[in-house]
Every structure is written in C-alpha cells, then in structure tokens.
Design a protein around this motif. Structure first.
Motif, PDB file in Angstrom:
ATOM      1  N   ILE A   9      20.233  54.184 -65.455  1.00 35.17           N
ATOM      2  CA  ILE A   9      21.060  54.025 -64.512  1.00 35.17           C
ATOM      3  C   ILE A   9      20.987  55.161 -63.352  1.00 35.17           C
ATOM      4  CG2 ILE A   9      23.242  54.049 -63.863  1.00 35.17           C
ATOM      5  CD1 ILE A   9      24.030  52.843 -66.693  1.00 35.17           C
ATOM      6  N   ALA A  10      20.402  56.258 -63.976  1.00 43.61           N
ATOM      7  CA  ALA A  10      20.296  57.420 -63.238  1.00 43.61           C
ATOM      8  C   ALA A  10      19.122  57.170 -62.178  1.00 43.61           C
ATOM      9  CB  ALA A  10      20.033  58.656 -63.888  1.00 43.61           C
ATOM     10  N   THR A  11      17.959  56.543 -62.563  1.00 42.22           N
ATOM     11  CA  THR A  11      16.828  56.443 -62.010  1.00 42.22           C
ATOM     12  C   THR A  11      16.698  55.222 -61.044  1.00 42.22           C
ATOM     13  OG1 THR A  11      15.553  55.485 -63.946  1.00 42.22           O
ATOM     14  CG2 THR A  11      15.535  58.013 -63.464  1.00 42.22           C
ATOM     15  N   ILE A  12      17.381  54.145 -61.274  1.00 46.02           N
ATOM     16  CA  ILE A  12      17.358  52.899 -60.499  1.00 46.02           C
ATOM     17  C   ILE A  12      17.327  53.113 -59.047  1.00 46.02           C
ATOM     18  CG2 ILE A  12      19.792  52.418 -60.535  1.00 46.02           C
ATOM     19  CD1 ILE A  12      19.098  49.570 -61.035  1.00 46.02           C
ATOM     20  N   VAL A  13      18.224  53.941 -58.685  1.00 49.74           N
ATOM     21  CA  VAL A  13      18.238  54.335 -56.927  1.00 49.74           C
ATOM     22  C   VAL A  13      16.783  54.866 -56.691  1.00 49.74           C
ATOM     23  CG1 VAL A  13      19.117  55.462 -55.005  1.00 49.74           C
ATOM     24  CG2 VAL A  13      20.594  54.534 -57.118  1.00 49.74           C
ATOM     25  N   ILE A  14      16.307  55.703 -57.431  1.00 51.74           N
ATOM     26  CA  ILE A  14      14.851  56.279 -57.153  1.00 51.74           C
ATOM     27  C   ILE A  14      13.822  55.324 -57.168  1.00 51.74           C
ATOM     28  CG2 ILE A  14      13.170  58.101 -57.853  1.00 51.74           C
ATOM     29  CD1 ILE A  14      15.554  59.508 -59.243  1.00 51.74           C
ATOM     30  N   VAL A  15      13.929  54.320 -58.043  1.00 51.38           N
ATOM     31  CA  VAL A  15      13.013  53.164 -58.071  1.00 51.38           C
ATOM     32  C   VAL A  15      12.946  52.267 -56.991  1.00 51.38           C
ATOM     33  CG1 VAL A  15      12.227  51.281 -59.503  1.00 51.38           C
ATOM     34  CG2 VAL A  15      12.931  53.314 -60.872  1.00 51.38           C
ATOM     35  N   ALA A  16      14.328  51.983 -56.556  1.00 48.25           N
ATOM     36  CA  ALA A  16      14.359  50.964 -55.323  1.00 48.25           C
ATOM     37  C   ALA A  16      13.672  51.810 -54.087  1.00 48.25           C
ATOM     38  CB  ALA A  16      15.873  50.611 -55.283  1.00 48.25           C
ATOM     39  N   GLY A  17      14.293  52.864 -53.919  1.00 44.99           N
ATOM     40  CA  GLY A  17      13.703  53.709 -52.650  1.00 44.99           C
ATOM     41  C   GLY A  17      12.081  53.881 -52.820  1.00 44.99           C
ATOM     42  N   ASP A  18      11.766  54.062 -54.097  1.00 45.93           N
ATOM     43  CA  ASP A  18      10.045  54.126 -53.989  1.00 45.93           C
ATOM     44  C   ASP A  18       9.402  53.036 -53.669  1.00 45.93           C
ATOM     45  OD1 ASP A  18       7.926  55.830 -54.603  1.00 45.93           O
ATOM     46  OD2 ASP A  18       7.442  54.300 -56.185  1.00 45.93           O
ATOM     47  N   LEU A  19      10.071  51.934 -54.178  1.00 43.92           N
ATOM     48  CA  LEU A  19       9.296  50.565 -53.627  1.00 43.92           C
ATOM     49  C   LEU A  19       9.494  50.368 -52.209  1.00 43.92           C
ATOM     50  CD1 LEU A  19      11.150  48.022 -56.434  1.00 43.92           C
ATOM     51  CD2 LEU A  19       8.826  48.617 -56.381  1.00 43.92           C
ATOM     52  N   VAL A  20      10.362  50.579 -51.427  1.00 44.43           N
ATOM     53  CA  VAL A  20      10.686  50.455 -50.039  1.00 44.43           C
ATOM     54  C   VAL A  20       9.582  51.402 -49.606  1.00 44.43           C
ATOM     55  CG1 VAL A  20      12.001  50.769 -47.996  1.00 44.43           C
ATOM     56  CG2 VAL A  20      13.057  49.873 -50.247  1.00 44.43           C
TER      57      VAL A  20
END
Length: 354
Positions: free
Chosen positions: A201-212
């Motif tokens: 849950i803590a890293t899901i935002v980082i992953v979405a940002g990294d995809l973009v």
C-alpha cells in the motif's frame, strides 16, 4: 553546453518512424518499480494462500529437530550431509511455490509493459556502458537524480510503515517467547502478511508515478528538432529539389518524344500563337484521328515550326484548337463531339491534295 542547446532545440514530438525505429532497437519505456511491486503482490498472495499450509508442514518437518536436537547424530560428514539435505528439502518445499509466484508476477508485470523483443544491439559491448564518465553522467544526470529520489522516498515509506507495524506487534512478539514453539510459524506468517500488505500500500503511489515518469522520459528522449523532421522527410519522401529536377527531366523527355512524333501528323490545328494540336488520321491504324502532340505558347510555336518544316498543313481554328487542347490527351483519339469539325478539315485537305 552544446548538449543543453541540443535538448532545447528538440521541441517536436517524435514521428511514427522515429518511434518505430526506437522500438525496433529495444528503446522502450520501462518502469523498474512495476516488477518489484508485482513481486510484492505475488509475495502477499503466496503468504495468504499457500504459505499457511506450507508453514504448518515446515513446522512439522522441523519439530523433531527442535524437540530433540540430540536425536540427530553428527558423528561423521555423512551424518551432517543427511541433516542438511533434510533441512534443505523442507525449506525447498516451503520456498519453491513462493518463488514461482514471485517469478510469474514479475514476468507478467514486465510483459504487460512491453512485449519481449530480441535486439542484438542491446547486448553488443559498448564503451559507453563501462565508461566512468558515462556512468557519472547517468548517476548525476536527471535520470540518476530521479532514481535516487524514488529510492529515497520508497526507503522512507517502507521504513516508516515497517516501524509502525512492528511497534504495534511489540506485545505479541514479547509473548511469543513464552508460547509453544510450534505456534511460532503461524505468528511469523501473520506478521509477515500484515507487513507485506502495508509495504504494498505504501509503494503503490510510487509505482504509479514511476509508470508515468517512464513513459514521459521515453517520449522526451525521442523528441526531434525541426531539422530532424525535415531530414527524415527527405529520407522517406526524397529531397524536394531532387524530385523537382527528376520531374523536370521526365517532362523534358516526354516533350521531346512528343515533338518527335509531329512529323508523322496529318494536320496541325492551331490558334495563331497560343495553342497547337497535331493530329494523325490513318483509317488502317485508328477509326478516329489520333493526337500526336499538343502544346501551349512556346511548345505550340515549336509544333508549328516542325509542321511547316516537314510540309504538314497547319490550319488555324481558334475555338477548335483550344477545345482539343483541353479535352484530349496525347496518344488518345479525339472524342465524338469533334468528329464533324475535324472531318471537315480533313475533307478539305484531302480534296486539295487531289
């Protein structure tokens, strides 16, 4: 400085050809965080669905060793190898399903981003990959700074989440020292599931940002300058000046062939200076008069000059010459609406020839 100027000049979006060539060379947008996140989800799935039964089996496998350590003979090397093989077999049965799930999730995340493609250029040795200066530029460049920032944010997020979770499990961890050892795997499994869930849950935002970011960085790296687009257009469509020159040469050759056919004409119908149409009528060749040549202005004067030089009759008829010029192409027979007018001219010529 020159590199910065070059980047500033590349303000145009990449063309389809540029994108296609980049993909063929293996230059594709790829997020490193996505496979890691997928592996985390895979670990969570494995712990929630498979690890509980596997943990119970692991506890039963290790129970004899924990209950009666002296029951295992270690007098020879063979005894040690036997003990290690049993431990490795028990650990392998526990870890193998989890590792398979992690591998499948990681590969799936990679494949969903881009299909696999074998590119020989990507595995060929290049000095830039081992050059210290190139390595420093990657480390301290924009990409390196972004990677460092992502790693720092991810480390802080995971650390904070893990710390908060472990603090909430502090009482249970202390009480675990006084419970039956066979219950420890269940306790460890429960804490692990909670910890992995919190980390995901803590890293899901980082992953979405990294995809973009990966997609935007890839598109930015493919940007082109206006000169690049012009050069690509020349390569695909040809140099406009060269094409114009070739077109001019082709027109000149066609014009010369057309003028060479004037000496075969039966009659030239002309406007005094602006239009001229050379016709040939041989009933054995064509049922209607055939247009051998036509021209305007200078070409018309040239057709008249050739006709007069060869002794071919030149008939001035302004409306007919203009209409034939507009309606009929070279090497085509005249349309039916011109039969009467042209037939009168031919009848006059044949009668005079007699």
């Amino acid at each position: 400085m020159a590199e910065e100027t070059d980047h500033e000049s590349k303000t145009e979006a990449a063309t389809e050809r540029r994108v296609r060539e980049a993909i063929e060379k293996g230059d594709i947008p790829f997020s490193r965080e996505a496979p890691v996140f997928a592996s985390t989800l895979g670990l969570l799935i494995a712990l929630a669905l498979f690890a509980r039964g596997q943990a119970s089996q692991l506890a039963r496998d290790f129970a004899p060793l924990l209950d009666d350590p002296r029951g295992f003979a270690l007098e020879t090397g063979g005894d040690a190898m036997l003990l290690l093989s049993r431990v490795a077999l028990a650990a392998g049965r526990f870890l193998l399903p989890i590792l398979l799930i992690l591998a499948v999730c990681s590969l799936t995340a990679s494949l969903l981003q881009n299909l696999p493609r074998f590119v020989l250029d990507r595995i060929q040795p290049k000095w830039s990959r081992v050059s210290p200066m190139a390595g420093l530029s990657r480390i301290f460049g924009t990409s390196g700074q972004v990677e460092f920032l992502k790693s720092l944010v991810k480390f802080l997020s995971v650390s904070v989440v893990a710390l908060l979770l472990l603090r909430s499990e502090r009482t249970r961890a202390v009480n675990a020292m006084f419970v039956d050892p066979s219950q420890l795997p269940e306790l460890i499994l429960t804490v692990s599931i909670r910890l992995v869930s919190a980390v995901a849950i803590a890293t899901i935002v980082i992953v979405a940002g990294d995809l973009v970011w990966a997609r935007l960085r890839w598109q930015r790296s493919l940007r082109m300058s206006r000169q690049d687009i012009k050069d690509e257009h020349k390569q695909t469509e040809g140099d406009p000046s060269v094409k114009a020159r070739l077109r001019s040469l082709a027109q000149d050759r066609a014009r010369n062939r057309m003028l060479a056919n004037v000496d075969r004409a039966t009659v030239v119908i002309a406007n005094p200076t602006h239009f001229a149409v050379a016709l040939r009528y041989e009933p054995s060749e064509n049922p209607a008069p055939l247009v051998l040549a036509k021209g305007q202005d200078l070409i018309a004067l040239r057709i008249r000059a050739i006709a007069e030089e060869k002794g071919i009759a030149v008939i001035e008829d302004k409306p007919l010459a203009r209409s034939l010029y507009d309606a009929v192409q070279v090497d085509q027979t005249i349309p039916a609406e011109f039969y009467r007018a042209v037939a009168q001219i031919l009848f006059f010529l044949f009668a005079r020839a007699r």
